[in-house]
Each structure stands twice: as structure tokens, then as C-alpha cells.
Design an enzyme around this catalytic site. Sequence first.
Site, PDB file in Angstrom:
ATOM      1  N   SER A  91       0.841  -1.195   0.000  1.00 25.77           N
ATOM      2  CA  SER A  91       0.000   0.000   0.000  1.00 25.77           C
ATOM      3  C   SER A  91       0.881   1.252   0.000  1.00 25.77           C
ATOM      4  O   SER A  91       1.651   1.478  -0.930  1.00 25.77           O
ATOM      5  CB  SER A  91      -0.953  -0.043   1.195  1.00 25.77           C
ATOM      6  OG  SER A  91      -1.898   0.999   1.140  1.00 25.77           O
ATOM      7  N   HIS A 200      -8.120   2.173  -0.775  1.00 24.30           N
ATOM      8  CA  HIS A 200      -8.059   1.335  -1.981  1.00 24.30           C
ATOM      9  C   HIS A 200      -9.415   0.970  -2.569  1.00 24.30           C
ATOM     10  O   HIS A 200      -9.488   0.126  -3.460  1.00 24.30           O
ATOM     11  CB  HIS A 200      -7.220   0.075  -1.719  1.00 24.30           C
ATOM     12  CG  HIS A 200      -5.786   0.385  -1.436  1.00 24.30           C
ATOM     13  ND1 HIS A 200      -4.908   0.804  -2.410  1.00 24.30           N
ATOM     14  CD2 HIS A 200      -5.092   0.382  -0.275  1.00 24.30           C
ATOM     15  CE1 HIS A 200      -3.720   1.028  -1.860  1.00 24.30           C
ATOM     16  NE2 HIS A 200      -3.819   0.783  -0.562  1.00 24.30           N
TER      17      HIS A 200
END
Length: 314
Positions: A91, A200
Site C-alpha cells: 500500500s 483502496h
Amino acid sequence: MSFAVVFPGQGSQSVGMLAELAAAHPIIQQTFSEATEVLGTDYWQLAQNGPDATLADTRVTQPLMFIGGVAVWRALRQAGLSKPEAIAGHSLGEFTALVAAGALEFVDGLKLVQQRAQLMSAAVPDGEGGMAALIGMDDEDVIAVCSDTTGARIVEAVNFNAPGQVAISGHVDALEKAVALAKERGARKAIMLAVSVPNHSSLMKDAGAQLAETIDSLVWHEPAVPVVQNAQAAVPSDIDALKASLRSHVFSPVQWTKTVGVLRDQFSVSNIIECGPGKVLSGLGKRIDRSLPHLPTESPDALDSAIQSTLESA
């Protein structure tokens, strides 16, 4: 024998992080000081004094973890770590990986990550978005739970962290319904996470569009080390492909299980070094492939051991 380096994202921060490592490796605190000059916030003091709630604020967590990852990378290199076969980041950690690979300058990365944190924080109203973890379900079953829950309110599978460990993201009310449905369908554990941002998920598309403008405005370089990017779990073919993946990063899934598989199978690494605070990625690594050692670097002894392991396998 070869090794890879991976960089953690949000969730690995803690009050007092890297204090022991910084005492042994002054470049850690020097990196934080450099960041203070650029951003105007003393993230080292925040890291040492907290409180936890402050460090959990994504506007603080993202720059903090980015700086911490770069600082540990610099300490590793200064202590004699050779160039890895490949690198990746989970991430937020992908941005750290890109700086470590030389694709982006540290100062540009700092500003980009700070903007990312601010845009993501503002993407949905307070209390509207969040994340949950589903444990003990196949990826396909998690995706089905999300599909069967999503309507006007969104919930999506976003972090494929390890076999049987997937994070979902979206509107809080839809997440709560998905958690309940997952339990009905046999999840070993299904819990809401202490995250106020739907990371996300497609709810981040507006934030992604604004961030893309900054990404395109920066100076990019060919990485000196192959970077396995999150969304495709693949090394981009060129700078344009790298930037294209990064432009959609905030609203694309994190394919971490596949990423570790690529490091193992495509690059034939025998060790993976977790570069930054905490041991989250090392924990996930055990779930993904117990035969592939993950080595944390959060203390002087751990860092020295990680470097020694690469020398022994050379």
C-alpha cells in the site's frame, strides 16, 4: 541466492518506534530531520511521544511510515546491505519502495505522500468510510460477500494480504452488513478495523484523480532496482507503465499475496527483508510461504541479522 526488500504501510506505526535503531544508526534521525525541514512537522517527536490516536490519523501515519521506511533503508545501505534483486511496498509502502529504487527523489516523495494522506482523509465525510478484515475465507468467497452486499452503498475487497486474510473497504454501513454476512458464510473472524478511511476502494477515485496531477508533474527516473507494484503484482515495463499504475494506486487493490509470489518465483529470492517499523509484513509472509524467511529490521540486532543473512546466502 538472492534477497528482496519490502516496505510496510499503515498499521506498523507505534509510539517509540525506531528509537533503539536510531540510537545505533544516526542516519535514522537525520532522515526525520530532513523531512521536518521539508514538511514543517516534527514526525520524530510525534513518533516518540504519540499518542497512539495521533499516529493512527492517516494524515500523520502516511508521512510517518514513509519517512521511517526510507530512514531504515538508508541505515541498511549504510551498514553494508547490497542491492536487492527486487523491492516492493505494501500500500503506502509502494511509495517508499519507489524512492528506495531511485525512481523518485525523497523530497518529492515526501510531498506526494503528504498530499495523498490529505486527499484520502478528505475523500469521504467523517464516519462514512472504513475497512474490515475477513479471516479464514477464500479470496473468491470474500469477493462474493462484497458483491452480494454492495448496492447504493459500496464495499469492496481491497487488500489481499495472505491466504485467508483479506481486508475490505467502503461505506461503514455496507461494511457492517458484509461482516455479518461473512460470519454467516463461515469466516473464522470478521471484524471492523480502526480505520476511518476506505483505503483502496472506488470511493478514492476523486482523490486519485487529484493525486494523478501531482504524479505527472514530478520528475521520474528509471528504477535502479525492479519494483513489483501492488495492483498488478508485476514489474512495470517502463516509466509510463509505472506512473499509470501509481495514478490508480489509491483506488486499486493491494495484491500482496501475489507480490510475494512474484518475488519468490520470478526473482528466486531466498530471503525477504522488511524495511521499516514493526513486523506486519513478516507475519503475513509466514502465512503466504513459511519456507521463505521474512526478516524484520526494527531493532539494531534485527537489522544486523538481516544484513548477515544476505551475506551468508551470497
